[in-house]
Scaffold this active site. Structure first.
Site, mmCIF file in Angstrom:
data_model
loop_
_atom_site.group_PDB
_atom_site.id
_atom_site.type_symbol
_atom_site.label_atom_id
_atom_site.label_comp_id
_atom_site.label_asym_id
_atom_site.label_seq_id
_atom_site.Cartn_x
_atom_site.Cartn_y
_atom_site.Cartn_z
ATOM 1 N N ARG A 1 14.899 50.721 -2.015
ATOM 2 C CA ARG A 1 14.558 49.911 -0.856
ATOM 3 C C ARG A 1 15.720 49.120 -0.273
ATOM 4 N NH1 ARG A 1 10.814 45.363 0.833
ATOM 5 N NH2 ARG A 1 9.974 46.313 2.693
ATOM 6 N N SER A 2 16.808 48.969 -1.056
ATOM 7 C CA SER A 2 17.925 48.186 -0.535
ATOM 8 C C SER A 2 18.606 48.911 0.623
ATOM 9 C CB SER A 2 18.924 47.890 -1.649
ATOM 10 O OG SER A 2 19.349 49.103 -2.212
ATOM 11 N N ARG B 1 17.144 49.762 3.337
ATOM 12 C CA ARG B 1 16.579 49.423 4.654
ATOM 13 C C ARG B 1 17.495 48.445 5.383
ATOM 14 N NH1 ARG B 1 12.528 44.563 4.168
ATOM 15 N NH2 ARG B 1 13.586 43.622 2.427
ATOM 16 N N CYS C 1 28.520 10.457 0.347
ATOM 17 C CA CYS C 1 27.770 11.125 -0.717
ATOM 18 C C CYS C 1 27.153 10.071 -1.633
ATOM 19 C CB CYS C 1 28.699 12.030 -1.510
ATOM 20 S SG CYS C 1 27.969 12.602 -3.053
ATOM 21 N N CYS D 1 28.737 10.228 -5.337
ATOM 22 C CA CYS D 1 30.142 9.930 -5.632
ATOM 23 C C CYS D 1 30.264 8.545 -6.284
ATOM 24 C CB CYS D 1 30.981 9.988 -4.360
ATOM 25 S SG CYS D 1 31.587 11.661 -3.975
ATOM 26 N N HIS E 1 33.865 15.395 -6.197
ATOM 27 C CA HIS E 1 32.867 15.905 -5.250
ATOM 28 C C HIS E 1 33.097 17.372 -4.887
ATOM 29 C CE1 HIS E 1 29.909 15.358 -1.980
ATOM 30 N NE2 HIS E 1 30.718 16.055 -1.212
ATOM 31 N N ASN F 1 19.856 22.801 -9.481
ATOM 32 C CA ASN F 1 19.693 23.503 -8.201
ATOM 33 C C ASN F 1 21.042 23.502 -7.531
ATOM 34 O OD1 ASN F 1 16.944 23.881 -8.202
ATOM 35 N ND2 ASN F 1 16.507 22.044 -7.001
ATOM 36 N N SER G 1 19.885 19.057 -2.033
ATOM 37 C CA SER G 1 20.108 18.197 -0.868
ATOM 38 C C SER G 1 21.486 17.544 -0.901
ATOM 39 C CB SER G 1 18.997 17.157 -0.770
ATOM 40 O OG SER G 1 18.774 16.531 -2.008
ATOM 41 N N HIS H 1 27.380 17.570 -4.165
ATOM 42 C CA HIS H 1 28.093 16.995 -5.313
ATOM 43 C C HIS H 1 27.593 17.692 -6.582
ATOM 44 C CE1 HIS H 1 30.414 13.496 -6.948
ATOM 45 N NE2 HIS H 1 29.847 13.981 -8.041
ATOM 46 N N HIS I 1 25.856 18.439 -9.612
ATOM 47 C CA HIS I 1 24.883 17.672 -10.386
ATOM 48 C C HIS I 1 23.708 18.535 -10.817
ATOM 49 C CE1 HIS I 1 22.719 17.653 -6.549
ATOM 50 N NE2 HIS I 1 21.648 17.234 -7.188
ATOM 51 N N GLN J 1 19.559 18.057 -12.902
ATOM 52 C CA GLN J 1 18.445 17.133 -13.048
ATOM 53 C C GLN J 1 17.750 17.340 -14.394
ATOM 54 O OE1 GLN J 1 15.759 16.376 -9.735
ATOM 55 N NE2 GLN J 1 16.918 17.784 -8.438
ATOM 56 N N HIS K 1 15.468 26.587 -21.266
ATOM 57 C CA HIS K 1 14.138 26.593 -21.874
ATOM 58 C C HIS K 1 14.317 26.423 -23.375
ATOM 59 C CE1 HIS K 1 11.493 28.552 -18.522
ATOM 60 N NE2 HIS K 1 11.585 27.245 -18.408
ATOM 61 N N HIS L 1 17.229 29.417 -24.556
ATOM 62 C CA HIS L 1 17.829 30.273 -23.522
ATOM 63 C C HIS L 1 17.904 29.522 -22.208
ATOM 64 C CE1 HIS L 1 13.448 30.963 -23.296
ATOM 65 N NE2 HIS L 1 13.634 31.166 -22.007
ATOM 66 N N HIS M 1 17.692 30.240 -17.930
ATOM 67 C CA HIS M 1 17.407 31.190 -16.840
ATOM 68 C C HIS M 1 18.257 30.866 -15.623
ATOM 69 C CE1 HIS M 1 13.697 32.889 -18.594
ATOM 70 N NE2 HIS M 1 13.386 31.664 -18.984
HETATM 71 O O1 LIG Z 1 8.961 44.234 4.877
HETATM 72 P P1 LIG Z 1 9.853 43.215 5.507
HETATM 73 O O2 LIG Z 1 9.124 42.336 6.495
HETATM 74 O O3 LIG Z 1 11.125 43.792 6.083
HETATM 75 O O4 LIG Z 1 10.343 42.283 4.299
HETATM 76 C C1 LIG Z 1 9.713 41.084 3.913
HETATM 77 O O5 LIG Z 1 8.446 41.324 3.327
HETATM 78 C C2 LIG Z 1 8.458 42.062 2.094
HETATM 79 C C3 LIG Z 1 7.029 42.164 1.608
HETATM 80 O O6 LIG Z 1 6.414 40.933 1.484
HETATM 81 C C4 LIG Z 1 9.362 41.397 1.066
HETATM 82 O O7 LIG Z 1 9.458 42.212 -0.073
HETATM 83 C C5 LIG Z 1 10.758 41.164 1.646
HETATM 84 O O8 LIG Z 1 11.543 40.445 0.723
HETATM 85 C C6 LIG Z 1 10.641 40.380 2.943
HETATM 86 O O9 LIG Z 1 11.911 40.187 3.521
HETATM 87 O O1 LIG Z 2 15.240 16.678 -6.232
HETATM 88 P P1 LIG Z 2 15.855 17.290 -5.012
HETATM 89 O O2 LIG Z 2 17.130 18.033 -5.300
HETATM 90 O O3 LIG Z 2 15.980 16.335 -3.862
HETATM 91 O O4 LIG Z 2 14.784 18.386 -4.536
HETATM 92 C C1 LIG Z 2 14.805 19.735 -4.878
HETATM 93 O O5 LIG Z 2 14.499 19.939 -6.246
HETATM 94 C C2 LIG Z 2 13.177 19.555 -6.648
HETATM 95 C C3 LIG Z 2 13.011 19.878 -8.108
HETATM 96 O O6 LIG Z 2 13.294 21.197 -8.403
HETATM 97 C C4 LIG Z 2 12.119 20.253 -5.788
HETATM 98 O O7 LIG Z 2 10.837 19.754 -6.123
HETATM 99 C C5 LIG Z 2 12.378 20.021 -4.312
HETATM 100 O O8 LIG Z 2 11.454 20.765 -3.530
HETATM 101 C C6 LIG Z 2 13.810 20.447 -3.986
HETATM 102 O O9 LIG Z 2 14.093 20.223 -2.628
#
Ligand SMILES: O=P(O)(O)O[C@H]1O[C@H](CO)[C@@H](O)[C@H](O)[C@H]1O
Ligand SMILES: O=P(O)(O)O[C@H]1O[C@H](CO)[C@@H](O)[C@H](O)[C@H]1O
Lengths: 348, 348
Positions: B27-28, B30, B51, B54, B114, B154, B162, B165, B167, B169, B282, B297, B299
C-alpha cells in the site's frame, strides 16, 4: 470534600470495549503553545479539474470516473485488502503469529458536487448515501469470503483525508476487525445476562438522563457517550435494536440521514469551521451467524478540542498509559446542544 | 501462488496487548495528496528567553525555574492527576461506571541546553536522565497512594509536544493504566505457562532471526517488533529480565542511555530531520505485589511514514476497525539498520 465527577479527575468504563479512560476536567485550563492546524479553506468550487473524485476526471490509477450525479461507488485503486490474497500465515511459536487477510475496499462519492460536505447536503441526498451503504452491505455481505463490512468516512485533512471531495470508504474483510470483535464480545455477554441489547438499555438511560443527549428523531439518538475519549466524540444509536442497516425500514433510513445531518451541523457550528472527524457504522458481522446481541450504531471521532485550529493529541500518556480527555462528556454535550440548529453558512 | 508475508496483506498478533494488527505491504505505493507537516526548524538557540523550561525563566504557572545545569524535575503546573482528589465514584448500573483517580505528574528537563534533543546529547548526559528516572520511580513508587509510574517523552510538534526544549514527563497514578494493565495480563499468562518472561523469549528469538533487529549493546536490544503498528515503531528491551529500572546495575543504566541514543540517531538520520515520537518505559507496577513476569522495555511510537513531512494517519479504518500499516516491520528495520550510525548533523 466529596468526590464530584464534574471537577475531579476520574476514570470511566467503556462497556463496548471493556477499557477505561481517564477524565481530567480541570485540565482544559492549561495554556496551549503547541501545534496549530491550518484553517480550512472556506469555499471550494462545485467542480475541480484536479480532483480525482469529480465526475469525468481521471483517477490516480488511470481510470476515468463516469459523468455521475449523486453517489458513485468504485473499487479503491489502492486497496489495503485484495481479493486474490492466498490463504496462509506464519505460526512460529506463540510470539510470531500471522494470518493472511483478504477483502474488498471501495470508495463512495457522496455527491458530484465537489463543494459539499454531509452537513451541507439535504437529507434526501444523504439518504442516497444511506441507500448505497445498504446496497454495499448487502452485496459485500453476500460474498462468502467477506465476513465484515466496515463503512466509514474520514473528513478533513487533519484526519488524514487526502481529498476534500465528499466521500466515504468501505473496507470489507474475511476476518472480523479488532474493534467490532471487542463489541461482539461485550454485547454478547450483556445479551446473555439481560436478554436485551447493551445499547437498547444505554439509549433508554440516556433518554431519561438527558445530560449527554445531543439530538434525536423517531428512530435515532445522537449522544456523547459517557465513556467518550475524543473531546466531542459522539455516537448515533438506533432506538430500535437492529443488527444492521438492512433491517431499517424506509422511514428509519431517512431518519438515519436526518440525524447524520443534525449531528454534523452541530459539529460545524461549534467552531464555525468544517469539523473534521472519522466516523463509521458498527453493525453485525455478515458471516451467517446469529447476532441478536448486536445493535447498530455509528461512532464519530473528531479531533478538535479548543478551536478550529487546536486539536487534542492522543500521544504520550494516551499511547503508553490510558486515553485521557480534558473536558467532561456532559460539558461537551451541553456546548453542542446549545448551538443553533441551522448550519452557520446559512445564517443570513 | 502461496502466501508470502513480504507481499500479501495479513494480520499479525501482538502478544503484549492481545490484539491483531493489519499489514498491507503493497500500500505504500499509493500517491499521497493529503496533509503535509511543516518542516522542523533546523536550529534553536541554546537559551530561549520565551521558553518556560529554560533555566531561570518564568513558567506558565508563575513559578521561576532555578538556574539549573543538566536535568531539572518539577511538578507539572497543569497536572492531569492531582494528589488531593477524594476517593469515590459513580456506580449507576453496569453502563455507568466511574472511579476517582489520583496521582502526581512531573516534568523532567533533560538539559539546560534548549537546542538539544536526545540523539544530539552525549551518552553521559542521557545517563543523567536515566538516573532521574530511577530517582523518580523510587520516590513516587514508595508513595503508598501511587501504584504505577509512567515515564514518557513526547518529541516534536506533530506529536502534540508544546515545547521543543528537551524534556519528558512522568504521570504516576493510584490505578494501573490501560496499556500496562494489558501487559500485566499477557506477561503473567506467559510466565505461568513457561516460567520465563515473554520478552526474554522474544529477545532471544529476535537476536537469532536478526531481520527486525536495529541495534544492541551488552544489556539492551532495539527492534521493530513483529507486531509494530506505526511505520517505524520500535522497542528497547533489556537482555536480562528485570522488572524495573531500579534493578539495573551501573553499567546497564549507561547501556540504556547508549541504546536510547543509538535508536534516536537512526530515527533522525532516516529523513534527516528531528524525528518526532512518543516514547515511554513500561515496567512493573509499584503496588508491592510480586511481578516476576514483568520485563522492562521502552516503546517508541513515531508517526512519520514517507518523508520528514508525510506521516501515517491512524484514522478511519484504524479507529473503527483494525490498526493498519503500509510497510512491513522487516522492511522498516532494514532501512533503519542500513543508515549511518553518526547523527546527520555531525556528518562533516
Ligand atoms: O484511504 P485514504 O483516505 O487515502 O487514507 C486514509 O484513510 C485510511 C483508512 O482509514 C488510513 O489507513 C490512512 O492512513 C489515511 O491516510
Ligand atoms: O503535557 P503536554 O505536553 O502539554 O501535552 C501533551 O501530552 C499529554 C500527555 O501525553 C497529552 O495528554 C496532551 O494531549 C498532549 O498535547
Amino acid at each position: 470534600m466529596s468526590f464530584n465527577i464534574e471537577d475531579h479527575p476520574h476514570k470511566r468504563y467503556n462497556p463496548l470495549t471493556g477499557d477505561w479512560i481517564l477524565v481530567s476536567p480541570h485540565r482544559s485550563k492549561r495554556p496551549w503553545q503547541g501545534q496549530v492546524e491550518k484553517a480550512v479553506v472556506a469555499e471550494r468550487p462545485k467542480y475541480d479539474p484536479d480532483c480525482y473524485l469529480c465526475a469525468g476526471n481521471e483517477r490516480a490509477g488511470g481510470k476515468f470516473n463516469p459523468d455521475y450525479k449523486g453517489t458513485f461507488v468504485f473499487t479503491n485503486d489502492f486497496s489495503a485488502l485484495l481479493t486474490d490474497t492466498p490463504d496462509g500465515g506464519i505460526d512460529d511459536g506463540e510470539l510470531f503469529q500471522a494470518q493472511s487477510e483478504s477483502g474488498v475496499c471501495k470508495v463512495i462519492c457522496f455527491s458530484e458536487n465537489h463543494s459539499l460536505t454531509i452537513p451541507e447536503m439535504g437529507v434526501e441526498d444523504i439518504r442516497k448515501v444511506v441507500d448505497v451503504w445498504c446496497e454495499q452491505y448487502n452485496e459485500l455481505g453476500s460474498n462468502p469470503n467477506i465476513n465484515y463490512v466496515q463503512i466509514f468516512e474520514n473528513k478533513g485533512a487533519i484526519m488524514g483525508c487526502s481529498n476534500p471531495h465528499p466521500h466515504g470508504q468501505i473496507w470489507s474483510s474475511k476476518g472480523i476487525p479488532t474493534e467490532p470483535a471487542k463489541e461482539c464480545k461485550t454485547q454478547k455477554a450483556y445479551w446473555d445476562k439481560h436478554g436485551r441489547t447493551l445499547l437498547a438499555d444505554y439509549v433508554k438511560a440516556e433518554l431519561e438522563k438527558e445530560v449527554r443527549l445531543l439530538a434525536q428523531n423517531d428512530s435515532f439518538v445522537a449522544v456523547i457517550p459517557f465513556w467518550a475519549v475524543w473531546p466531542f466524540e459522539a455516537m448515533i444509536i438506533s432506538k430500535r435494536p437492529v443488527q444492521n442497516i438492512l433491517q431499517l425500514d424506509d422511514e428509519e433510513k431517512t431518519n438515519l440521514a436526518d440525524i447524520y445531518k443534525q449531528l454534523t451541523v452541530m459539529y460545524d457550528n461549534l467552531f464555525e469551521t468544517s469539523f473534521a472527524y472519522s466516523a463509521g457504522l458498527h453493525q453485525a458481522p455478515c458471516d451467517g451467524v446469529d447476532y441478536s446481541e448486536w445493535h447498530l450504531h455509528m461512532h464519530f471521532y473528531p479531533p478538535l478540542l479548543r478551536s478550529a485550529s487546536v486539536k487534542k493529541f492522543m500521544v504520550g500518556y494516551e499511547m503508553l498509559g490510558t486515553p485521557q480527555r480534558d473536558i467532561t462528556a456532559e460539558g461537551a454535550a451541553k456546548r453542542l446542544r446549545e448551538l443553533p440548529k441551522i448550519h452557520f453558512k446559512n445564517k443570513f
